[in-house]
Design a protein around this motif. Structure first.
Motif, PDB file in Angstrom:
ATOM      1  N   THR A 385      -2.089  13.654 -17.566  1.00 51.86           N
ATOM      2  CA  THR A 385      -2.237  13.516 -18.793  1.00 51.86           C
ATOM      3  C   THR A 385      -1.695  14.844 -19.500  1.00 51.86           C
ATOM      4  O   THR A 385      -1.185  14.913 -20.841  1.00 51.86           O
ATOM      5  CB  THR A 385      -3.727  13.603 -19.484  1.00 51.86           C
ATOM      6  OG1 THR A 385      -4.600  14.222 -18.861  1.00 51.86           O
ATOM      7  CG2 THR A 385      -4.169  12.001 -19.144  1.00 51.86           C
ATOM      8  N   LYS A 386      -1.318  16.098 -18.576  1.00 56.79           N
ATOM      9  CA  LYS A 386      -0.830  17.181 -19.246  1.00 56.79           C
ATOM     10  C   LYS A 386       0.909  17.144 -19.205  1.00 56.79           C
ATOM     11  O   LYS A 386       1.394  17.762 -19.837  1.00 56.79           O
ATOM     12  CB  LYS A 386      -0.904  18.297 -18.577  1.00 56.79           C
ATOM     13  CG  LYS A 386      -2.391  19.079 -18.738  1.00 56.79           C
ATOM     14  CD  LYS A 386      -2.568  19.638 -20.152  1.00 56.79           C
ATOM     15  CE  LYS A 386      -1.875  20.850 -19.979  1.00 56.79           C
ATOM     16  NZ  LYS A 386      -2.136  21.584 -21.361  1.00 56.79           N
ATOM     17  N   THR A 480      -7.537  11.182 -27.945  1.00 58.12           N
ATOM     18  CA  THR A 480      -7.237  12.168 -26.785  1.00 58.12           C
ATOM     19  C   THR A 480      -5.861  12.357 -26.576  1.00 58.12           C
ATOM     20  O   THR A 480      -5.317  13.409 -26.343  1.00 58.12           O
ATOM     21  CB  THR A 480      -7.780  11.634 -25.593  1.00 58.12           C
ATOM     22  OG1 THR A 480      -9.337  11.233 -25.576  1.00 58.12           O
ATOM     23  CG2 THR A 480      -7.629  12.558 -24.391  1.00 58.12           C
ATOM     24  N   LEU A 484      -3.906  16.094 -26.728  1.00 58.83           N
ATOM     25  CA  LEU A 484      -3.071  16.295 -25.652  1.00 58.83           C
ATOM     26  C   LEU A 484      -1.669  17.004 -26.198  1.00 58.83           C
ATOM     27  O   LEU A 484      -1.079  17.861 -25.774  1.00 58.83           O
ATOM     28  CB  LEU A 484      -2.699  15.317 -24.735  1.00 58.83           C
ATOM     29  CG  LEU A 484      -4.029  14.796 -23.831  1.00 58.83           C
ATOM     30  CD1 LEU A 484      -3.776  13.407 -23.076  1.00 58.83           C
ATOM     31  CD2 LEU A 484      -4.366  16.158 -22.785  1.00 58.83           C
ATOM     32  N   SER A 487      -2.206  20.279 -27.829  1.00 59.19           N
ATOM     33  CA  SER A 487      -2.126  21.220 -26.973  1.00 59.19           C
ATOM     34  C   SER A 487      -0.988  21.628 -26.330  1.00 59.19           C
ATOM     35  O   SER A 487      -0.684  23.037 -25.976  1.00 59.19           O
ATOM     36  CB  SER A 487      -3.178  21.075 -25.620  1.00 59.19           C
ATOM     37  OG  SER A 487      -2.577  19.962 -24.914  1.00 59.19           O
ATOM     38  N   LEU A 542      -6.714  22.813 -25.267  1.00 62.58           N
ATOM     39  CA  LEU A 542      -7.029  21.714 -25.001  1.00 62.58           C
ATOM     40  C   LEU A 542      -8.781  21.335 -24.735  1.00 62.58           C
ATOM     41  O   LEU A 542      -9.175  20.494 -24.895  1.00 62.58           O
ATOM     42  CB  LEU A 542      -6.297  21.085 -23.639  1.00 62.58           C
ATOM     43  CG  LEU A 542      -6.487  19.801 -23.267  1.00 62.58           C
ATOM     44  CD1 LEU A 542      -6.210  18.940 -24.592  1.00 62.58           C
ATOM     45  CD2 LEU A 542      -5.630  19.300 -21.881  1.00 62.58           C
ATOM     46  N   HIS A 564     -10.375  10.436 -21.541  1.00 58.06           N
ATOM     47  CA  HIS A 564      -9.558  11.149 -21.061  1.00 58.06           C
ATOM     48  C   HIS A 564      -9.523  10.443 -19.513  1.00 58.06           C
ATOM     49  O   HIS A 564     -10.768   9.977 -18.902  1.00 58.06           O
ATOM     50  CB  HIS A 564      -9.773  12.504 -20.760  1.00 58.06           C
ATOM     51  CG  HIS A 564      -8.505  13.250 -20.172  1.00 58.06           C
ATOM     52  ND1 HIS A 564      -8.364  13.241 -18.694  1.00 58.06           N
ATOM     53  CD2 HIS A 564      -7.858  13.985 -20.574  1.00 58.06           C
ATOM     54  CE1 HIS A 564      -7.404  13.961 -18.352  1.00 58.06           C
ATOM     55  NE2 HIS A 564      -6.913  14.387 -19.549  1.00 58.06           N
ATOM     56  N   ASN A 602      -3.436   7.474 -23.511  1.00 58.59           N
ATOM     57  CA  ASN A 602      -3.231   8.821 -23.274  1.00 58.59           C
ATOM     58  C   ASN A 602      -1.981   9.140 -23.240  1.00 58.59           C
ATOM     59  O   ASN A 602      -1.364  10.084 -23.770  1.00 58.59           O
ATOM     60  CB  ASN A 602      -4.010   9.487 -22.036  1.00 58.59           C
ATOM     61  CG  ASN A 602      -5.690   9.360 -22.097  1.00 58.59           C
ATOM     62  OD1 ASN A 602      -6.408   9.539 -21.438  1.00 58.59           O
ATOM     63  ND2 ASN A 602      -5.914   9.107 -23.476  1.00 58.59           N
ATOM     64  N   SER A 606       0.573  10.773 -26.710  1.00 58.44           N
ATOM     65  CA  SER A 606       1.152  12.042 -26.256  1.00 58.44           C
ATOM     66  C   SER A 606       2.618  12.077 -26.067  1.00 58.44           C
ATOM     67  O   SER A 606       3.377  13.032 -26.650  1.00 58.44           O
ATOM     68  CB  SER A 606       0.337  12.754 -25.109  1.00 58.44           C
ATOM     69  OG  SER A 606       0.421  12.266 -24.043  1.00 58.44           O
TER      70      SER A 606
END
Length: 658
Positions: A385-386, A480, A484, A487, A542, A564, A602, A606
């Protein structure tokens, strides 16, 4: 339309001229914002002007009546060029003008323009109407901003002097202290343009012809433009600040305005009616947005967002795999991320069992997440998810025509395939490890503590919280996704700040650190800060962004929470262990599907937000990219396996042959 134009035969005060032109513009204004409708009305007006020379003469008289009576100096020097010395001073100035409007000045040409084009979105249809129509109108009216009246010329020179001196002053701001060649030398184009303007003006004061007199002034302005472009390019290595961005926006507008003014005064400077049309459109554009806050924020943060997204795109390139070797390395790093995700999931439940006060409970949730995310970064692991926030910026960078040249649709499709494939294997690596490791942790906790970490209703609740039929997981997963994205933006901001503020160099020369730490350590610490500050800041942020939404939801009575995918998977595994002998199949199956939805939301939120910001910051228009999904689908139809496993040889545009 004809009756409105006939009314122009009544001549009088500038106020009357303003009223007549306001009515005429109202006839041209499209009701639904359609450019085609506006152009149709414009075409009808042009035809009537061609057929009726007397009407054309009357319209010309009213326009000249306003220009001659108005304060043209203010429009030339101020309109569209921020008056404040900094972003925040301009922001507060505009905010104050919203609540306590400025006094109207007699003969303020800007106020006349805002009265005629009084709708807040008038600038849209004015600027979207083809230049062909405007050029034809200006040729009919003979309006090329040329004048022989000495007082009018003096006013234009006054406006040029104001802009020229401001250019000199702004380059001396501390934000440009690294550019001594533009600040401290007589050869600086920013200072030379001012000298050339004074020489140009001297010719006018002596009564000499201005023809050819502005050529050298125009050349120095072009050098100023090139210098501004160099400073903007250097931002990739030196970083950028908001105030510097604000000044660069002013620089560009001041230089562009001075070029137009020079073309007005000197017939030998390259100019045609197209430039006059462009000037007119810009004046309407800026005057209609004069005291609006969003355009100020958009213009300045847009450039800063570009710089931030550039740093994100460089980071995102590390999350995109091309070869099979990179693919399997990425899978292994994602497996490492799964171990951390499982740990965060079980530690969160342990914190919950402490029954702390609400704030402290969520504070320690945040610390748990922050430590876990930082651990993932430090160990070189990957969390699926990053990726989206970073890979979206990298994909947008590949669409940047100004940066890359003409971008072929095949290249875009191939890049998207790499992004999708990398995202897929990251999810697989995370989830394949998170579930069994969380289950194992729950088992070990049971052995050590003598009881499951979650059992009975608690275990069922952990599963039910992931069930899309019982809980709005799509909403929580969207929250979320937003966190993300934020962040990722914070990470890019600090990657930019570390360069702009020269943080590594300041650390290396820090007097206190050099006193207590070995000097041989300092270069290493500085270099680590340069390469990792952004990621560390983004990961810590985050942690708190995911730890506190439900806290605010609880105290405000709003159903806000986070979901998440990896942490939800860990809770799912722990819930299954706790209810192993009495499973609720409704929640069990619903939660499994819910986790799929959580992962999709997610990623989609993002990625989508980061992509939109990156596209916006690069001024990429969507019209040329509406066919991109079609090209991606064609690629998928030709080579579906590429979206899940890298080909033996990297694809090239020739392989697709669209």
């Amino acid at each position: 339309m004809k009756s409105i134009l006939k009314e122009l035969e009544i001549r009088g005060t500038p106020e009357l001229s303003t009223e007549k032109l306001t009515v005429l513009v109202a006839m041209l204004r499209p009701k639904n914002g359609s450019t085609q409708q506006a152009e149709a009305a414009f075409s009808e007006m042009l035809q009537l002007l061609k057929e009726n020379p007397d009407i054309t003469e009357n319209l010309q008289w009213h326009i000249r009546n306003l220009i001659l009576q108005g304060d043209i100096e203010q429009v030339l020097s101020e309109s569209g060029v921020a008056e404040g010395g900094s972003f925040f001073s301009e922001f507060w100035n505009r905010l104050g003008n919203i609540f306590l409007p400025e006094l109207k000045k007699p003969g303020d040409l800007g106020e006349i323009i805002r009265t005629v084009f009084y709708k807040k979105d008038d600038y849209r249809w004015v600027t979207e109407i083809s230049d062909v129509y405007w050029i034809e109108l200006f040729e009919l009216l003979g309006l090329r901003l040329k004048t022989n009246a000495k007082e009018e010329v003096r006013n234009i020179f006054d406006a040029a002097s104001v802009l020229s001196y401001r250019l000199c002053g702004n380059i001396l701001a501390k934000q440009f202290k690294e550019y001594d060649q533009y600040r401290k030398t007589e050869q600086s184009p920013f200072f030379k343009q001012n000298k050339e303007l004074e020489l140009f003006r001297t010719k006018f004061e002596k009564g000499e012809s201005l023809r050819g007199g502005g050529q050298r002034f125009f050349e120095e302005l072009e050098k100023c433009r090139l210098a501004i472009e160099k400073i903007k390019r250097d931002r990739a290595q030196m970083g950028a600040g908001l105030q510097q961005t604000f000044l660069l926006v002013k620089f560009e507008r001041q230089v562009a305005r001075l070029k137009i003014i020079t073309a007005v005064l000197d017939d030998e400077v390259p100019v045609d009616i197209q430039r006059t049309v462009l000037f007119f459109k810009r004046i309407v554009y800026f005057e209609s947005r004069k005291n609006r806050l969003l355009p100020l924020i958009s213009d300045n943060f847009g450039l800063l967002a570009f710089q931030i997204s550039e740093h994100k795109s460089h980071t995102g390139e590390h999350y995109i795999t091309s070869t099979r070797k990179e693919y399997f390395q990425f899978f292994r790093s994602a497996c490492g991320g799964g171990i951390f995700a499982a740990s965060m999931g079980i530690i969160k439940i342990m914190i919950h069992h402490l029954h702390l006060a609400l704030f402290w409970q969520h504070f320690w949730y945040s610390i748990n997440y922050a430590i876990g995310f930082v651990g993932i970064h430090v160990t070189g692991s990957t969390l699926a998810t990053k990726q989206p926030s970073m890979t979206a910026a990298a994909l947008a960078s590949s669409l940047d025509v100004q940066k890359k040249g003409i971008v072929a649709p095949e290249e875009i499709a191939i890049t998207f395939g790499k992004v999708w494939r990398s995202q897929f294997i990251a999810f697989v690596g995370n989830l394949l490890v998170t579930f069994p490791v969380a289950f194992l942790f729950a088992f070990l906790y049971d052995i050590i503590a003598g009881h499951p970490i979650a059992s009975g209703e608690d275990a069922q609740k952990l599963i039910a919280e992931q069930n899309f039929l019982a809980t709005p997981v799509y909403l929580f997963a969207s929250v979320t996704g937003i966190m993300l994205f934020i962040s990722g933006t914070i990470s890019g901001f600090y990657d930019n700040l570390v360069l702009f503020a020269k943080i590594p160099e300041r650390i290396a020369n820090h007097p206190v650190l050099n006193k207590f730490l070995p000097k041989k350590w300092m270069p290493g610490i500085a270099n680590y800060t340069r390469n990792n500050l952004g990621s560390l800041a983004g990961n810590i942020a985050l942690g708190f962004l995911l730890g506190f939404p439900s806290f605010f939801g609880n105290i405000l009575g709003i159903p806000i929470d986070i979901r998440h995918i990896t942490i939800s998977t860990a809770h799912y595994a722990i819930g299954i262990y706790g209810s192993f002998f009495n499973p609720d199949w409704y929640h069990l199956i619903g939660a499994l599907l819910g986790i799929v939805i959580i992962g999709f939301m997610n990623f989609a939120i993002s990625f989508g937000l980061a992509f939109l910001v990156a596209i916006k910051s690069r001024n990429i228009r969507f019209q040329g990219f509406l066919r991109i999904p079609l090209f991606i689908f064609r690629y998928f139809r030709m080579y579906p396996k590429d979206f899940f496993f890298p080909p033996s040889k990297e694809r090239t545009p020739d392989d697709l042959n669209f």
